[in-house]
Write a protein that holds these residues in place. Structure first.
Motif, PDB file in Angstrom:
ATOM      1  N   UNK A 161       0.832  -1.207   0.000  1.00 59.43           N
ATOM      2  CA  UNK A 161       0.000   0.000   0.000  1.00 59.43           C
ATOM      3  C   UNK A 161       0.866   1.256   0.000  1.00 59.43           C
ATOM      4  N   UNK A 162       1.993   1.187   0.678  1.00 55.55           N
ATOM      5  CA  UNK A 162       2.904   2.338   0.716  1.00 55.55           C
ATOM      6  C   UNK A 162       3.715   2.441  -0.574  1.00 55.55           C
ATOM      7  N   UNK A 163       3.489   1.488  -1.505  1.00 56.18           N
ATOM      8  CA  UNK A 163       4.190   1.560  -2.790  1.00 56.18           C
ATOM      9  C   UNK A 163       5.645   1.144  -2.700  1.00 56.18           C
ATOM     10  N   UNK A 173      12.885  -2.589   5.004  1.00 55.68           N
ATOM     11  CA  UNK A 173      12.001  -1.641   5.675  1.00 55.68           C
ATOM     12  C   UNK A 173      11.524  -2.213   7.007  1.00 55.68           C
ATOM     13  N   UNK A 174      11.097  -1.313   7.903  1.00 59.60           N
ATOM     14  CA  UNK A 174      10.455  -1.739   9.143  1.00 59.60           C
ATOM     15  C   UNK A 174       8.994  -1.326   9.071  1.00 59.60           C
ATOM     16  N   UNK A 316       1.635   1.736  10.624  1.00 60.78           N
ATOM     17  CA  UNK A 316       0.398   1.013  10.345  1.00 60.78           C
ATOM     18  C   UNK A 316      -0.371   0.904  11.658  1.00 60.78           C
ATOM     19  N   UNK A 317      -1.719   0.845  11.576  1.00 56.27           N
ATOM     20  CA  UNK A 317      -2.535   0.683  12.773  1.00 56.27           C
ATOM     21  C   UNK A 317      -3.037   2.037  13.258  1.00 56.27           C
ATOM     22  N   UNK A 338       7.557   7.157   7.601  1.00 56.82           N
ATOM     23  CA  UNK A 338       6.724   7.443   6.429  1.00 56.82           C
ATOM     24  C   UNK A 338       5.257   7.382   6.860  1.00 56.82           C
ATOM     25  N   UNK A 339       4.546   8.501   6.717  1.00 60.54           N
ATOM     26  CA  UNK A 339       3.143   8.536   7.157  1.00 60.54           C
ATOM     27  C   UNK A 339       2.243   8.887   5.981  1.00 60.54           C
TER      28      UNK A 339
END
Ligand code: ADP
Ligand code: MG
Length: 595
Positions: A161-163, A173-174, A316-317, A338-339
């Motif tokens: 979803x974050x591409x 990534x975390x 996320x969440x 990243x938001x």
């Protein structure tokens, strides 16, 4: 067309979506809500209600309302048992059955919104779910009438979803996922174009619910009712009202500094009026969010990585909307998270994207990653010279060196073309640039042409005269994406259709160019040396040249004959060529005074 749903079956909340006309969208219920609480109420009359309706029933009927059933479906290894405030066996149900009820509701929401039956789905599960837990989720899907096409890990879905599938190989990534009742942190790595979970850690008893309970207890203390019992000793209906008010206040304080909580007639006709500030909430929440730190460090160390190895940290969440959570993440990973996506929708969006890829409805989007058609420039004789072939993964860069085809040319016009046809005129022109260079003999100029396409599909054409090092740059927007799908298909099918004639045309053009080069060269040589060769040689050269000329001007293009005639002319002039070289050498030696 048959659709495949993407479903986030969450501990607290669940979402459903689908790819519609190439775009992933989340579907809303009849009241416009995209989030469905993962709650199921088993009424004493046998009626089963799910979602918002079930939560409303919880206040009156907590023992018959099942929430957080996902915790019963799967626990992290080594974690203690969680005691739910309900008895599934007494309700005649099981974790799989409860999950199936939630999935049925999501399916109904989707079918209502789409006005068609849907029977296939992709469902997400936590990364730590083992085979049995994944199978149980699949079983729940089947009980809800859905063929589960794939079970996807939540962090992988979020990354999609974050591409971040565009991340290069070995990109790491975390994913920091703080939801309603659980916390998960995962480290992912891109390998061969798919995400691998390198490490996962977390706590299935840590989430936004904890904050709601702490705030509810604080509100109760602050209410200042006389003769009131402790929060823990309150009847559950009052606790539920407090918790609901606490959650609303908590959410409000993610964007505002103050929240007023009012609960009329909460305790023996007394009403509650309390103002809570963000600072007060953060004081309560700080030790709670700090509990996530150890898991983040463990996940990193399990993956044998440090912060510096991470390309991104994504949030996320729903609980990551809290400013204090973002602050902690910033400190733990020592970087700005990243938001760019909605944290409570990212997992569902990823499930939808995965579903779209599997069902083929996201092909358009996937095409963005490659050049749909070849890109090149027109070369001498009107031919297409491909620089970046179709289906090349972007971003990419490629180039070639070109020279002047005729003597004393002072510039070169570069026509940038897109298409699959052999002849420039049959392809689409995207733009043109003019590259000036100092005039000189044929083949003396050196012009480098470079094509670079960035991740957004923007083509930059750079032409450089290597003699002067002067650059001419042309930028063309969206070459890779602007081409409507049908037109691409048409271009490709035409290129297949015309492949044979195109090929003949290309061979003809090449033969013609060769002839046009040969004829003047032969004329020039004959003018200089014509008298020094035997008459029969001269006659055969003249005959061959005449054949070439007549084939060149003939109405019908006889490629084979022209190639053969070129060849014969070449052979007939062998002696002439040798003489020419000898003469040139003699002259140059004479000039230098050797002879
Ligand atoms: P899960 O993955 O556990 O099913 P979600 O990702 O939907 O859950 O997160 C739900 C949690 O997020 C709840 O505790 C909810 O109170 C919290 N939450 C949602 N929106 C906000 C917000 N704006 N501010 C703070 N917390 C929020
Ligand atoms: Mg979740």
């Amino acid at each position: 067309m048959s659709l495949t749903l993407g479903i986030d079956l969450g501990t607290t909340n669940s979402l459903v979506g689908v790819v519609d006309s190439g775009f992933p969208i989340l579907l809303a219920d009849e009241e416009g809500r995209r989030i469905t609480p993962s709650a199921v109420n088993y009424g004493s009359d046998g009626a089963v209600t799910v979602g918002h309706a079930a939560l409303r029933a919880r206040a009156l009927d907590p023992a018959r309302t099942v929430t957080s059933v996902k915790r019963l479906l799967g626990r992290r290894a080594g974690e203690g048992d969680w005691r739910p405030p309900y008895d599934l066996r007494a309700l005649g149900t099981s974790p799989v059955d409860v999950s199936a009820e939630i999935l049925k509701r999501l399916r109904a929401i989707a079918e209502r919104a789409l006005e068609q039956t849907v029977t296939r789905a992709v469902i997400t599960v936590p990364a730590y779910f083992n085979d049995a837990q994944r199978s149980a989720t699949k079983k729940a899907g089947e009980l809800a009438g859905l063929t589960v096409e794939r079970i996807v890990s939540e962090p992988t879905a979020a990354a999609l979803a974050y591409g971040l599938d565009k991340l290069g190989e070995q990109g790491k990534i975390a994913v920091y996922d703080l939801g309603g009742g659980t916390f998960d942190v995962s480290i992912l790595e891109m390998r061969d174009g798919v995400f691998q979970v390198l490490a996962t850690a977390g706590d299935t008893q840590l989430g936004g619910d904890d904050v709601d309970r702490m705030v509810a207890a604080l509100l109760w203390r602050r209410a200042g009712f006389t003769d009131a019992p402790d929060y823990e000793a309150l009847p559950s209906a009052i606790q539920v009202r407090l918790i609901e008010a606490a959650e609303i206040a908590k959410k409000k304080l993610s964007t505002e500094d103050e929240a007023l909580i009012e609960l009329p007639f909460l305790w023996e006709k007394q009403s509650l009026h309390v103002t809570l500030t963000r600072a007060e909430l953060e004081k309560l929440a700080l030790p709670w969010v700090e509990r996530t730190r150890i898991h983040c460090l463990r996940a990193l160390s399990d993956a044998r990585l440090t912060n510096a190895d991470l390309a991104e940290v994504i949030l996320v969440g729903g609980s990551t909307r809290m400013p204090i959570v973002r602050q902690s993440v910033r400190e733990i990973f020592q970087r700005e998270p990243n938001i760019s996506q909605n944290p409570d929708e990212a997992v569902a969006m990823g499930a939808v994207i995965q579903a779209g890829i599997l069902s083929g409805s996201l092909r358009n989007v996937l095409l963005l990653d490659v050049t749909p058609l070849s890109l090149g420039i027109e070369t001498f004789g009107g031919l297409m010279n491909i620089i970046i072939p179709r289906n090349t993964t972007i971003p990419c860069k490629a180039g070639e060196m070109f020279t002047n085809a005729v003597a004393n040319q002072a510039d070169m016009l570069i026509r940038v073309l897109q298409g699959e046809r052999e002849l420039a005129k049959d392809n689409w022109e995207l733009g043109r640039i003019d590259v000036p260079f100092p005039p000189g003999p044929k083949g003396s100029a050196r012009v480098g042409v470079q094509f670079a396409i960035d991740a957004n599909g923007i083509l930059e054409v750079l032409a450089r005269d290597t003699a002067t090092n002067r650059d001419v740059v042309l930028e063309i927007q969206n070459t890779a994406v602007d081409v409507a799908d049908e037109r691409v298909e048409q271009m490709i099918s035409e290129s297949v259709e015309h492949a044979f004639e195109d090929m003949n045309e290309r061979i003809w053009t090449e033969a013609r160019l060769k002839a046009e080069e040969l004829l003047p060269a032969v004329d020039q040589a004959l003018a200089v040396l014509g008298s020094e060769i035997p008459a029969e040689d001269r006659a055969s050269i003249d005959a061959c040249a005449a054949t070439v000329k007549s084939l060149l001007t003939a109405a019908a293009h006889d490629v084979k004959a022209l190639k053969a005639a070129n060849q014969q002319l070449d052979e007939a002039t062998q002696n002439l060529a040798v003489l020419l070289v000898e003469k040139a050498m003699e002259e140059s030696l004479a000039r230098k005074g050797v002879l």
